[in-house]
Design a protein around this motif. Structure first.
Motif, mmCIF file in Angstrom:
data_model
loop_
_atom_site.group_PDB
_atom_site.id
_atom_site.type_symbol
_atom_site.label_atom_id
_atom_site.label_comp_id
_atom_site.label_asym_id
_atom_site.label_seq_id
_atom_site.Cartn_x
_atom_site.Cartn_y
_atom_site.Cartn_z
ATOM 1 N N HIS A 1 -6.386 -3.908 6.163
ATOM 2 C CA HIS A 1 -6.269 -3.932 4.705
ATOM 3 C C HIS A 1 -7.645 -4.095 4.072
ATOM 4 C CE1 HIS A 1 -4.675 -4.763 0.715
ATOM 5 N NE2 HIS A 1 -5.440 -5.834 0.678
ATOM 6 N N THR B 1 -3.146 -0.036 7.362
ATOM 7 C CA THR B 1 -2.342 -0.660 8.405
ATOM 8 C C THR B 1 -1.136 0.220 8.689
ATOM 9 O OG1 THR B 1 -1.062 -1.924 6.779
ATOM 10 C CG2 THR B 1 -3.051 -2.977 7.671
ATOM 11 N N ASP C 1 2.857 -8.510 4.306
ATOM 12 C CA ASP C 1 3.556 -7.231 4.204
ATOM 13 C C ASP C 1 4.564 -7.099 5.347
ATOM 14 O OD1 ASP C 1 4.400 -4.627 3.924
ATOM 15 O OD2 ASP C 1 2.403 -3.737 3.911
ATOM 16 N N PRO D 1 0.827 -1.209 0.000
ATOM 17 C CA PRO D 1 0.000 0.000 0.000
ATOM 18 C C PRO D 1 0.859 1.255 0.000
ATOM 19 C CG PRO D 1 0.120 -0.895 2.213
ATOM 20 C CD PRO D 1 0.865 -1.869 1.322
#
Length: 407
Positions: free
Chosen positions: A288, A263, A68, A33
């Protein structure tokens, strides 16, 4: 300061025997992101759609399970090669992330392979310490174009350590592209290279926001049923300059719920703040979200709250997403930032001082009590998004800049 010029697709720069080759040097790449990540993908795809051959080199943000690991200092990731439609993406593995620097031993080899591909233009996205080091270690990276997304603001020691690297990279650059005229005017770094500066506003594919999918419409209805109205929305990473503490504080003074999509390392702190202020039952941390869920959230929301507090926020791409969805924006008047230029006060949204929960709450209250205000801002936001921030226009403008560099 004039914006970059615009060409039609028939005027895209092209070599006589093959398409133009563009190598983008980014931080990370979606599904990681972030505004820089999404812009890198959007620009690469848009240029490929206009006939360019495009490759992207980034650091791999995810571990082997796909989780992530951006903010984890010592989580190792590995090399990956993939195709994103016509765009070839190389994700270089890292050993660690220390003080914003991804330790990626394979980066030099990745640069050498790109050099053998013989790009006609190299496009670096900054701030990006890792790729700046790669560029400076590789004299063949020319001609170089830099998109300057923001100055380094908060990390004062880091800023002074990195400034010589930035200046060296920017001296090599043929063009430097801030994302708005106002950001260039407020940046001491960019003022030193004023003759190279050509603002290139960010753009997005507006279609999913103007013509939402059935899944996005379903997400909209789900959110309306779950949270009711008014519903205030924040979208972005939970990091300091997003000003989410201000949003949680402002909620004390307005009715409704606050939905936070994203996040980041501040989530625990924000949850504790909400509990301490007595609004924990009115703050929903979504984490998310899929693309359809984000579109649905814009459509369900009374307004997007965008309370960023520092020039680290150079543009605010989620403002464009909200505007294209018909969701009014309440943003902040960050001095020398493009944020209030993207969505203008009492034209497409409302602008308040940074770090002022009372002002944010008062602006939200105006949307609830002033008849017709929300509808007018919604309509004008759609118009500005279509006129200024379409990804196709952005891609064409970028290729026009490349043509001037190579001429």
């Amino acid at each position: 300061m004039p914006l970059a010029s615009h060409r039609t697709a028939t005027q895209v720069p092209r070599l006589t025997n093959r398409p133009l080759r563009v190598a983008h040097l980014g931080k990370y790449y979606p599904p990681s992101p972030g505004g820089i990540e999404e812009h890198t993908r959007t620009l690469a795809r848009g240029q490929a759609a206009l006939g360019a051959e495009v490759r992207v080199l980034v650091v791999n943000h995810a571990d082997d399970s796909g989780r992530d690991a951006t903010f984890e200092r010592f989580t190792r990731t590995h090399d990956r090669e993939e195709c994103d439609s016509p765009v070839r993406v190389t994700r270089v593995g890292r050993l660690a992330n220390v003080a914003k620097l991804d330790v990626a031993p394979g980066l030099h080899g990745a640069f050498r392979r790109l050099v053998r591909w013989r790009p006609d233009v190299w496009h670096l996205h900054t701030p990006n310490v890792t790729m700046m080091l790669g560029v400076l270690a590789c004299p063949a990276v020319r001609p170089l174009v830099v998109t300057h997304h923001s100055d380094i603001i908060r990390q004062r020691l880091l800023k002074h350590l990195i400034r010589p690297l930035e200046e060296a990279a920017y001296r090599r650059a043929a063009r430097i592209l801030p994302t708005s005229p106002t950001y260039a005017e407020g940046s001491d770094l960019l003022k030193r290279f004023a003759d190279k500066v050509r603002p290139l506003p960010l753009g997005i594919d507006l279609t999913p926001f103007r013509d939402p999918s059935p899944a996005a419409l379903a997400a909209e209805q789900d959110l309306k049923r779950k949270y009711g109205s008014p519903l205030w929305l924040c979208v972005g990473r939970m990091i300091y300059y997003k000003g989410l503490r201000v949003a949680v504080d402002a909620l004390r003074s307005v009715p409704g719920r606050l939905l936070v999509i994203g996040t980041g390392p501040m989530e625990g702190e924000l949850r504790a703040l909400a509990a301490g202020l007595g609004v924990a039952d009115r703050v929903a941390f979504h984490g998310h979200a899929t693309s359809d869920q984000v579109v649905g959230a814009y459509r369900a929301a009374t307004a997007l709250w965008f309370p960023s507090i520092a020039r680290s926020e150079g543009f605010g791409l989620v403002q464009v997403e909200a505007m294209a969805s018909g969701c009014p924006v309440i943003n902040t008047a960050i001095p020398g930032s493009g944020v209030p230029w993207v969505c203008r006060h009492e034209q497409e949204g409302l602008t308040v001082p940074p770090n002022d929960p009372g002002a944010l709450a008062a602006a939200a209250d105006r949307l609830l009590r002033e008849p017709g205000l929300r509808g007018a801002l919604s309509l004008d936001g759609r118009r500005r998004a279509a006129a200024e921030f379409d990804h196709g226009a952005m891609a064409e403008r970028s290729l026009a800049i490349y043509g001037g560099v190579r001429a």
